[in-house]
Design an enzyme around this catalytic site. Structure first.
Site, PDB file in Angstrom:
ATOM      1  N   GLU A  51      36.252  43.464 114.020  1.00  0.00           N
ATOM      2  CA  GLU A  51      36.194  44.891 114.353  1.00  0.00           C
ATOM      3  C   GLU A  51      35.568  45.191 115.720  1.00  0.00           C
ATOM      4  OE1 GLU A  51      34.248  46.794 111.030  1.00  0.00           O
ATOM      5  OE2 GLU A  51      35.838  46.209 109.652  1.00  0.00           O
ATOM      6  N   ASN A  96      39.908  40.027 114.304  1.00  0.00           N
ATOM      7  CA  ASN A  96      40.138  40.817 113.101  1.00  0.00           C
ATOM      8  C   ASN A  96      39.986  42.302 113.422  1.00  0.00           C
ATOM      9  OD1 ASN A  96      40.764  40.565 110.306  1.00  0.00           O
ATOM     10  ND2 ASN A  96      38.686  41.174 109.798  1.00  0.00           N
ATOM     11  N   HIS A 136      43.104  48.144 105.236  1.00  0.00           N
ATOM     12  CA  HIS A 136      42.431  49.075 104.326  1.00  0.00           C
ATOM     13  C   HIS A 136      43.303  50.331 104.293  1.00  0.00           C
ATOM     14  CE1 HIS A 136      39.092  46.389 104.389  1.00  0.00           C
ATOM     15  NE2 HIS A 136      38.831  46.594 105.664  1.00  0.00           N
ATOM     16  N   GLU A 166      42.509  41.063 105.032  1.00  0.00           N
ATOM     17  CA  GLU A 166      41.902  41.854 103.959  1.00  0.00           C
ATOM     18  C   GLU A 166      43.006  42.797 103.494  1.00  0.00           C
ATOM     19  OE1 GLU A 166      38.111  43.669 105.189  1.00  0.00           O
ATOM     20  OE2 GLU A 166      38.097  42.282 106.873  1.00  0.00           O
ATOM     21  N   ASP A 168      43.270  46.318 100.822  1.00  0.00           N
ATOM     22  CA  ASP A 168      42.861  47.180  99.724  1.00  0.00           C
ATOM     23  C   ASP A 168      43.379  48.575  99.961  1.00  0.00           C
ATOM     24  OD1 ASP A 168      40.772  48.631 101.346  1.00  0.00           O
ATOM     25  OD2 ASP A 168      39.812  46.659 101.302  1.00  0.00           O
TER      26      ASP A 168
END
Length: 168
Positions: A51, A96, A136, A166, A168
């Site tokens: 990030e 990332n 996300h 990741e 979600d």
């Protein structure tokens, strides 16, 4: 997949009391080198920098404010990637990122800033190999199909592999 070697939001408390502009690159390089060397041959890929951008940043490059960026500017990313490459040249090195998948203005801004950052890293000889998408996803919004496809193609054209790191 190892997550993560460098993130502005996760550092030991003692670091603030010892770090300066003069020694920041050493601390970062030393940390990355020790962790990657410890798992050499066991971890196939690393989120080297997590990030690095923030859509709410006041900086024109959207670099996220934090200990590393405040002391080293964007070169902190270079330090981390070079250290990871030296410690385990066979591990895939990933930048990332987040907030690029959805169809809203902040995500479009992050996609543009990400491509610009990757181009800068490549031009400086940083051994980046892949982009990790955090994914996300907000179920109340739509995915930026066209914008996302163009973004991914721009990254591939720069030689980047794409991972979903990741979801979600």
């Amino acid at each position: 997949h190892g997550h993560n070697l460098c993130w502005v939001s996760a550092n030991p408390e003692w670091l603030d009391s010892v770090i300066t502009k003069t020694n920041a690159a050493h601390y970062l390089s030393d940390h990355v080198t020790k962790v990657v060397a410890r798992y050499k041959g066991k971890i196939e890929s690393w989120d080297v920098v997590n990030e690095p951008l923030d859509s709410r940043s006041s900086r024109p490059d959207l670099l996220k404010e934090g200990i590393w960026s405040n002391l080293l500017g964007p070169l902190y990313i270079d330090v981390a990637f070079h250290a990871a490459a030296a410690a385990d040249p066979s591990a895939l090195r990933v930048l990332n990122i987040y907030e690029v998948e959805q169809d809203y203005s902040m995500a479009a801004k992050m996609r543009t800033a990400t491509v610009a950052l990757v181009k800068q890293l490549i031009s400086r000889g940083v051994p980046i190999q892949a982009i990790g998408l955090e994914s996300h996803l907000d179920g109340t919004g739509s995915l930026a199909r066209t914008g996302r496809q163009q973004f991914l193609q721009q990254l591939r054209d720069l030689g980047m592999q794409i991972l979903i790191t990741e979801c979600d």
